[in-house]
Design a protein around this motif. Structure first.
Motif, short mmCIF file in Angstrom:
data_model
loop_
_atom_site.label_atom_id
_atom_site.label_comp_id
_atom_site.label_asym_id
_atom_site.label_seq_id
_atom_site.Cartn_x
_atom_site.Cartn_y
_atom_site.Cartn_z
N MET A 240 -5.10 7.20 -2.08
CA MET A 240 -4.61 6.13 -1.80
C MET A 240 -4.89 4.86 -3.12
O MET A 240 -6.02 4.52 -3.07
CB MET A 240 -4.86 5.16 -0.69
CG MET A 240 -4.57 6.15 0.65
SD MET A 240 -5.03 5.35 2.22
CE MET A 240 -3.51 4.62 2.75
N ALA A 241 -4.08 4.76 -3.90
CA ALA A 241 -4.40 4.07 -5.37
C ALA A 241 -3.42 2.88 -5.39
O ALA A 241 -2.49 2.58 -4.79
CB ALA A 241 -3.99 5.13 -6.46
N GLN A 242 -4.23 1.90 -6.45
CA GLN A 242 -3.39 0.70 -6.83
C GLN A 242 -3.51 0.79 -8.32
O GLN A 242 -4.67 0.95 -8.94
CB GLN A 242 -4.02 -0.47 -6.39
CG GLN A 242 -3.68 -0.69 -4.72
CD GLN A 242 -4.70 -1.87 -4.28
OE1 GLN A 242 -6.08 -1.79 -4.07
NE2 GLN A 242 -4.28 -3.00 -3.81
N TRP A 243 -2.35 0.92 -8.88
CA TRP A 243 -2.12 1.10 -10.49
C TRP A 243 -1.89 -0.33 -10.91
O TRP A 243 -1.06 -1.01 -10.42
CB TRP A 243 -1.22 2.19 -10.66
CG TRP A 243 -1.55 3.37 -10.80
CD1 TRP A 243 -2.72 3.88 -10.03
CD2 TRP A 243 -0.55 4.59 -10.84
NE1 TRP A 243 -2.50 5.44 -10.08
CE2 TRP A 243 -1.19 5.91 -10.49
CE3 TRP A 243 0.52 4.57 -11.58
CZ2 TRP A 243 -0.99 7.07 -10.89
CZ3 TRP A 243 1.09 6.01 -11.88
CH2 TRP A 243 0.18 7.43 -11.56
N HIS A 244 -2.51 -0.76 -11.97
CA HIS A 244 -2.73 -1.99 -12.69
C HIS A 244 -1.94 -1.73 -13.93
O HIS A 244 -2.68 -1.14 -14.87
CB HIS A 244 -3.74 -2.91 -12.54
CG HIS A 244 -3.58 -4.14 -13.06
ND1 HIS A 244 -4.51 -4.99 -13.50
CD2 HIS A 244 -2.51 -4.71 -13.85
CE1 HIS A 244 -4.19 -6.24 -13.77
NE2 HIS A 244 -2.97 -6.08 -14.26
N GLY B 260 1.14 -0.13 -5.21
CA GLY B 260 0.35 0.95 -4.39
C GLY B 260 1.13 2.20 -4.45
O GLY B 260 2.20 2.05 -4.32
N VAL B 261 0.15 3.31 -4.62
CA VAL B 261 0.78 4.75 -4.72
C VAL B 261 0.03 5.66 -4.12
O VAL B 261 -1.16 5.35 -3.97
CB VAL B 261 0.91 5.11 -6.20
CG1 VAL B 261 1.68 4.17 -7.05
CG2 VAL B 261 -0.33 5.28 -6.90
N SER B 262 0.53 6.68 -3.48
CA SER B 262 -0.10 7.83 -3.35
C SER B 262 -0.09 8.70 -4.53
O SER B 262 0.70 9.38 -4.95
CB SER B 262 0.65 8.79 -2.30
OG SER B 262 0.17 9.95 -2.02
N GLU C 210 0.78 -1.29 0.04
CA GLU C 210 0.02 0.01 0.06
C GLU C 210 0.94 1.23 -0.04
O GLU C 210 1.82 1.37 0.62
CB GLU C 210 -0.97 0.03 1.31
CG GLU C 210 -1.82 1.04 1.23
CD GLU C 210 -2.99 1.10 2.53
OE1 GLU C 210 -3.98 1.34 2.40
OE2 GLU C 210 -2.32 0.75 3.62
N THR C 211 0.53 2.12 -0.81
CA THR C 211 1.31 3.66 -1.01
C THR C 211 2.78 3.48 -0.98
O THR C 211 3.53 3.93 -0.39
CB THR C 211 0.86 4.59 -0.11
OG1 THR C 211 1.01 4.00 1.40
CG2 THR C 211 -0.63 4.98 -0.15
#
Length: 341
Positions: A113-117, A102-104, A48-49
């Motif tokens: 709070m994002a999750q990039w695929h 997981g990125v801010s 996460e992040t």
């Protein structure tokens, strides 16, 4: 529709982020993607992040303690379409690998709070935002919406993702189950935060939640958990009183199968690296025979989930406003019908 392979090689990251240093974090991310790609991994999941690191400071004291980090944190949060994103996409393409990171994510003046695929062709498949940041996380991050609760249908299987305590949200989980999720990417911060203060933050409780998720959804769960390095600890733990809040380590990355079994060789809580496993997709078929929560093991005449998937915007055209109003009316009517049955 894809013909999924029977075996898929997956990896979960267990490592400390390059804390509040986006450039350094991207470099470390690319190295881990390259390491996984060299071993034939087809999907790698990050904590996460992970970029630029979880904001542990928000749990360490009053708001005044955390405020001094906000400027750095905002400036080091990643922006869609940036050179940093392009570096991640290039690494995915070079290694022919799915990357869920997981990125801010910085959008204007707000963080999410994002999750990039990222797909193996280097193209962004989705950018989901945590639906509801947990507790004091809401002092830093905004909220996602129903359009973020998606499962991507890929050549290696149907892949979904959630962050941290979203795994204690039954309706969020059920939405992904109902979309046929087969591989679930779970993103977590380190489990050495508040471990001395409350059992609810412990590795045991949160790991059990992901093991249960695998059993409930008859899917594979890739639990990626960050670590608190000595450098992060030294920056945040500046007094004897603060020692109760945090420890070094806290890495508990795991890969669970649809039968709840652990796959791959786990690392020690203070050890950085990758947990890698070949997962057998046939195990999902066998698990579904026994219990499919969104299929033959459900009772839609008793329970149903209303999911508003329309992306929420701050500024709408007249047509978009009408669409949102209609969706809200339909959802309300469906809820009333369900309640009346």
């Amino acid at each position: 529709m894809h013909m999924e392979p029977e075996l898929v090689k997956v990896a979960v990251v267990q490592a400390a982020p390059v804390w509040i240093d986006l450039q350094g974090g991207v470099e470390k991310t690319v190295k881990l993607i390259d390491e996984a790609g060299a071993q034939g991994v087809q999907l790698i999941n990050f904590p996460e992040t992970w970029l630029p690191g979880y904001p542990w400071q928000i749990w360490m004291g009053p708001p005044a303690f955390a405020i001094k980090y906000f400027g750095r944190y905002v400036k080091n949060s990643i922006v869609a379409g940036s050179d940093e994103e392009k570096a991640l996409c290039a690494a995915a393409r070079r290694n022919n690998i799915h990357v869920v990171v997981g990125v801010s994510e910085r959008v204007g003046g707000s963080l999410y709070m994002a999750q990039w695929h990222i797909g193996p062709d280097g193209k962004m498949l989705s950018r989901r935002k945590k639906l509801k940041p947990t507790h004091v996380e809401r002092s830093v991050f905004g909220e996602g919406d129903g359009s973020d609760m998606i499962v991507n249908d890929t050549e290696i299987g149907k892949i979904g993702a959630l962050c941290c305590w979203e795994h204690f949200q039954p309706l969020s989980k059920y939405s992904l189950f109902a979309q046929g999720e087969q591989i679930h990417c779970a993103a977590w911060p380190a489990f050495s935060l508040y471990d001395k203060l409350t059992h609810g933050f412990s590795a045991e409780v949160n790991t059990n939640a992901n093991q249960t998720y695998a059993m409930e959804g008859q899917c594979f769960v890739l639990q990626s958990c960050a670590m608190i390095s000595q450098e992060i600890y030294d920056e945040l733990v500046t007094s004897e009183q603060l020692q109760m809040f945090m420890d070094v380590g806290g890495g508990y990355s795991r890969i669970f199968g649809p039968d709840g079994a652990t796959n791959g060789e786990n690392l020690a809580p203070t050890e950085e690296g990758l947990v890698i496993a070949d997962i057998d997709m046939n195990k999902i078929i066998m698990a579904k025979v026994a219990a499919d929560p969104a299929g033959h093991y459900s009772r839609p005449d008793v329970f149903a989930l209303v999911h508003n998937k329309i992306k929420q915007k701050r500024v709408l055209t007249p047509g978009e406003a009408d669409e949102q109003m209609l969706a809200a009316e339909v959802a309300e009517a469906e809820a009333e019908d369900i309640a009346a049955q």
